[in-house]
Scaffold this motif. Structure first.
Motif, PDB file in Angstrom:
ATOM      1  N   LYS A   1      16.671  -4.323  -8.015  1.00  0.00           N
ATOM      2  CA  LYS A   1      15.584  -3.373  -8.133  1.00  0.00           C
ATOM      3  C   LYS A   1      15.158  -2.350  -7.204  1.00  0.00           C
ATOM      4  N   MET A   2      15.347  -2.766  -5.939  1.00  0.00           N
ATOM      5  CA  MET A   2      15.113  -2.093  -4.731  1.00  0.00           C
ATOM      6  C   MET A   2      16.051  -1.193  -4.367  1.00  0.00           C
ATOM      7  N   GLU A   3      17.063  -1.053  -4.984  1.00  0.00           N
ATOM      8  CA  GLU A   3      18.128   0.057  -4.826  1.00  0.00           C
ATOM      9  C   GLU A   3      17.348   1.152  -5.816  1.00  0.00           C
ATOM     10  N   ASN A   4      16.384   0.931  -6.690  1.00  0.00           N
ATOM     11  CA  ASN A   4      15.972   2.055  -7.318  1.00  0.00           C
ATOM     12  C   ASN A   4      14.825   2.990  -6.680  1.00  0.00           C
ATOM     13  N   PRO A   5      15.103   3.956  -5.783  1.00  0.00           N
ATOM     14  CA  PRO A   5      14.110   4.650  -4.773  1.00  0.00           C
ATOM     15  C   PRO A   5      12.641   4.523  -5.246  1.00  0.00           C
ATOM     16  N   ARG A   6      12.385   4.882  -6.531  1.00  0.00           N
ATOM     17  CA  ARG A   6      11.097   4.830  -7.099  1.00  0.00           C
ATOM     18  C   ARG A   6      10.341   3.436  -7.020  1.00  0.00           C
ATOM     19  N   TYR A   7      11.250   2.433  -7.348  1.00  0.00           N
ATOM     20  CA  TYR A   7      10.461   1.148  -7.157  1.00  0.00           C
ATOM     21  C   TYR A   7      10.329   0.918  -5.980  1.00  0.00           C
ATOM     22  N   ALA A   8      11.319   1.097  -4.756  1.00  0.00           N
ATOM     23  CA  ALA A   8      10.998   0.803  -3.579  1.00  0.00           C
ATOM     24  C   ALA A   8       9.793   1.624  -2.843  1.00  0.00           C
ATOM     25  N   ALA A   9       9.732   2.604  -3.298  1.00  0.00           N
ATOM     26  CA  ALA A   9       8.615   3.673  -2.650  1.00  0.00           C
ATOM     27  C   ALA A   9       7.353   2.947  -3.347  1.00  0.00           C
TER      28      ALA A   9
ATOM     29  N   LYS B   1       1.064  -0.820   2.272  1.00  0.00           N
ATOM     30  CA  LYS B   1       0.295  -0.203   3.151  1.00  0.00           C
ATOM     31  C   LYS B   1      -1.071  -0.424   2.613  1.00  0.00           C
ATOM     32  N   TRP B   2      -1.217  -0.080   1.382  1.00  0.00           N
ATOM     33  CA  TRP B   2      -2.727  -0.174   0.872  1.00  0.00           C
ATOM     34  C   TRP B   2      -3.230  -1.753   0.945  1.00  0.00           C
ATOM     35  N   GLY B   3      -2.395  -2.545   0.682  1.00  0.00           N
ATOM     36  CA  GLY B   3      -2.805  -4.002   1.020  1.00  0.00           C
ATOM     37  C   GLY B   3      -3.506  -4.360   2.205  1.00  0.00           C
ATOM     38  N   VAL B   4      -2.760  -3.782   3.344  1.00  0.00           N
ATOM     39  CA  VAL B   4      -3.171  -4.154   4.554  1.00  0.00           C
ATOM     40  C   VAL B   4      -4.932  -3.399   4.590  1.00  0.00           C
ATOM     41  N   PHE B   5      -4.919  -2.261   4.100  1.00  0.00           N
ATOM     42  CA  PHE B   5      -6.433  -1.843   3.948  1.00  0.00           C
ATOM     43  C   PHE B   5      -7.565  -2.452   3.298  1.00  0.00           C
ATOM     44  N   TYR B   6      -6.955  -3.001   2.138  1.00  0.00           N
ATOM     45  CA  TYR B   6      -7.646  -3.821   1.423  1.00  0.00           C
ATOM     46  C   TYR B   6      -8.292  -5.277   1.769  1.00  0.00           C
ATOM     47  N   TRP B   7      -7.188  -5.853   2.763  1.00  0.00           N
ATOM     48  CA  TRP B   7      -7.443  -7.085   3.409  1.00  0.00           C
ATOM     49  C   TRP B   7      -8.354  -6.690   4.401  1.00  0.00           C
ATOM     50  N   VAL B   8      -8.419  -5.874   5.182  1.00  0.00           N
ATOM     51  CA  VAL B   8      -9.438  -5.492   6.234  1.00  0.00           C
ATOM     52  C   VAL B   8     -10.770  -5.390   5.535  1.00  0.00           C
ATOM     53  N   VAL B   9     -10.976  -4.536   4.543  1.00  0.00           N
ATOM     54  CA  VAL B   9     -12.149  -4.297   3.879  1.00  0.00           C
ATOM     55  C   VAL B   9     -12.762  -5.795   3.386  1.00  0.00           C
TER      56      VAL B   9
ATOM     57  N   GLU C   1       8.648 -10.291  -7.602  1.00  0.00           N
ATOM     58  CA  GLU C   1       7.975  -9.327  -6.937  1.00  0.00           C
ATOM     59  C   GLU C   1       7.413  -8.294  -7.734  1.00  0.00           C
ATOM     60  N   ASP C   2       7.675  -8.172  -8.926  1.00  0.00           N
ATOM     61  CA  ASP C   2       7.003  -7.100  -9.714  1.00  0.00           C
ATOM     62  C   ASP C   2       5.533  -7.405  -9.840  1.00  0.00           C
ATOM     63  N   SER C   3       4.967  -8.519  -9.734  1.00  0.00           N
ATOM     64  CA  SER C   3       3.569  -8.496  -9.659  1.00  0.00           C
ATOM     65  C   SER C   3       2.802  -7.545  -8.619  1.00  0.00           C
ATOM     66  N   SER C   4       3.653  -6.974  -7.740  1.00  0.00           N
ATOM     67  CA  SER C   4       3.250  -5.952  -6.844  1.00  0.00           C
ATOM     68  C   SER C   4       3.766  -4.605  -7.080  1.00  0.00           C
ATOM     69  N   TYR C   5       4.396  -4.628  -8.292  1.00  0.00           N
ATOM     70  CA  TYR C   5       4.982  -3.343  -8.689  1.00  0.00           C
ATOM     71  C   TYR C   5       3.807  -2.582  -9.758  1.00  0.00           C
ATOM     72  N   ILE C   6       2.861  -2.152  -8.950  1.00  0.00           N
ATOM     73  CA  ILE C   6       1.681  -1.429  -9.836  1.00  0.00           C
ATOM     74  C   ILE C   6       1.020  -0.436  -9.127  1.00  0.00           C
ATOM     75  N   HIS C   7       0.158   0.207  -9.978  1.00  0.00           N
ATOM     76  CA  HIS C   7      -0.775   1.521  -9.238  1.00  0.00           C
ATOM     77  C   HIS C   7      -1.666   1.147  -8.216  1.00  0.00           C
ATOM     78  N   PRO C   8      -1.804   1.539  -7.106  1.00  0.00           N
ATOM     79  CA  PRO C   8      -2.499   1.341  -6.089  1.00  0.00           C
ATOM     80  C   PRO C   8      -4.137   1.033  -6.496  1.00  0.00           C
ATOM     81  N   LEU C   9      -4.739   1.782  -7.773  1.00  0.00           N
ATOM     82  CA  LEU C   9      -5.859   1.757  -8.173  1.00  0.00           C
ATOM     83  C   LEU C   9      -6.057   0.395  -8.854  1.00  0.00           C
ATOM     84  N   GLU C  10      -4.866  -0.072  -9.391  1.00  0.00           N
ATOM     85  CA  GLU C  10      -4.788  -1.375 -10.102  1.00  0.00           C
ATOM     86  C   GLU C  10      -5.123  -2.519  -9.006  1.00  0.00           C
ATOM     87  N   VAL C  11      -4.393  -2.322  -7.990  1.00  0.00           N
ATOM     88  CA  VAL C  11      -4.331  -3.235  -6.697  1.00  0.00           C
ATOM     89  C   VAL C  11      -5.995  -3.303  -6.375  1.00  0.00           C
ATOM     90  N   ALA C  12      -6.582  -2.277  -6.168  1.00  0.00           N
ATOM     91  CA  ALA C  12      -7.969  -2.390  -5.827  1.00  0.00           C
ATOM     92  C   ALA C  12      -8.997  -2.988  -6.880  1.00  0.00           C
TER      93      ALA C  12
END
Length: 270
Positions: A56-64, A71-79, A148-159
């Motif tokens: 799946k990581m061979e798909n650029p959109r998936y990897a992005a 990156k957002w996960g680090v920010f959320y952890w700090v908060v 790993e698809d548990s993390s394939y979500i919109h950043p807003l959903e992570v928040a």
């Protein structure tokens, strides 16, 4: 501003305990990964999921998407660990039964509210009409997810997911008292690992792995189509209570036919 307010705020702010909690979560997670590798069934599942993830990581959109969420996960952890958990923690000795009870309460209260959010905001499965379906649709691009698809979500959903979990901890701590560091370590690891396992590609359906197979299979039923049931994430309790268990054929009362799209002139298209 009243200095007494700030003094009181500072007195309840335990950043050291929050740091210990973060280290504890990392240590328990690392130790757990080493231990499960001693079990052949877990090793085989890890290999299967890693191979699928690599493809799946061979798909650029998936990897992005995954890079963006890390990156957002680090920010959320700090908060969370700098701004919220320091007000909810204690190191005072507590009996084991209390720690276990607090873990149960936190996870089940979270799962109840997550069920409501997932069913009524992320899916068109109620009177609200799914106002955040466009957010959750990112996650549902994976119809047969791997771990790993548990993390394939919109950043807003992570928040929203992390925010709901931490909000439950904060609100409950106002009623139940500060939670022991061990309680938060256990619930955080459980919260993370259960969500990861729900997305696992899992093939073993025998004792003592039958429950793990059930949880993975039921969540894959949910992913197979956007109109599936099984909206809770920690257990199947609330889906059982509210009639949304989905064994692969849908759940009673659900509408599986896609809604008619409006034609340019406003007439429903077939």
């Amino acid at each position: 501003m009243n200095s007494a307010f700030w003094d009181g705020l500072a007195a309840g702010y335990h950043w050291q305990l929050s740091l210990i909690t973060a280290v504890g979560i990392a240590a328990v997670t690392f130790a757990g990964k080493l231990l499960v590798q001693l079990v052949p069934t877990f090793r085989a599942a890890k290999r299967l999921n890693r191979e699928t993830y690599a493809q799946k990581m061979e798909n650029p959109r998936y990897a992005a998407n995954l890079r963006w969420n890390r990156k957002w996960g680090v920010f959320y952890w700090v908060v969370i660990f700098a701004g919220i958990l320091p007000f909810c923690l204690t190191a005072e000795a507590q009996p084991v039964w209390q720690v276990l009870l607090d873990c149960f309460v936190i996870l089940m209260v979270y799962d109840f509210f997550y069920y409501l959010v997932h069913r009524f905001l992320f899916h068109d499965a109620g009177f609200l009409g799914g106002p955040l379906m466009w957010v959750h649709a990112v996650h549902h691009r994976q119809h047969n997810p791997c771990r790993e698809d548990s993390s394939y979500i919109h950043p807003l959903e992570v928040a929203m997911g992390l925010g709901l979990y931490v909000a439950c901890i904060f609100v409950l701590s106002r009623f139940m008292g500060d939670f022991h560091v061990a309680t938060i370590v256990i619930t955080w690891v459980a919260f993370t690992e259960i969500n990861l396992h729900n997305h696992d590609l899992w093939t073993v359906d025998r004792f003592p792995f039958k429950y793990l197979n059930t949880m993975s299979a039921m969540h894959h039923n949910h992913h197979a189509r956007f109109t599936g049931g099984n909206f809770a994430t920690i257990s199947l309790l609330y889906d059982w209570m509210f009639g949304t268990l989905d064994y692969g054929q849908g759940y009673k009362g659900a509408e599986y036919a896609p809604k008619a799209k409006k034609a340019p002139g406003g007439v429903g298209a077939a």
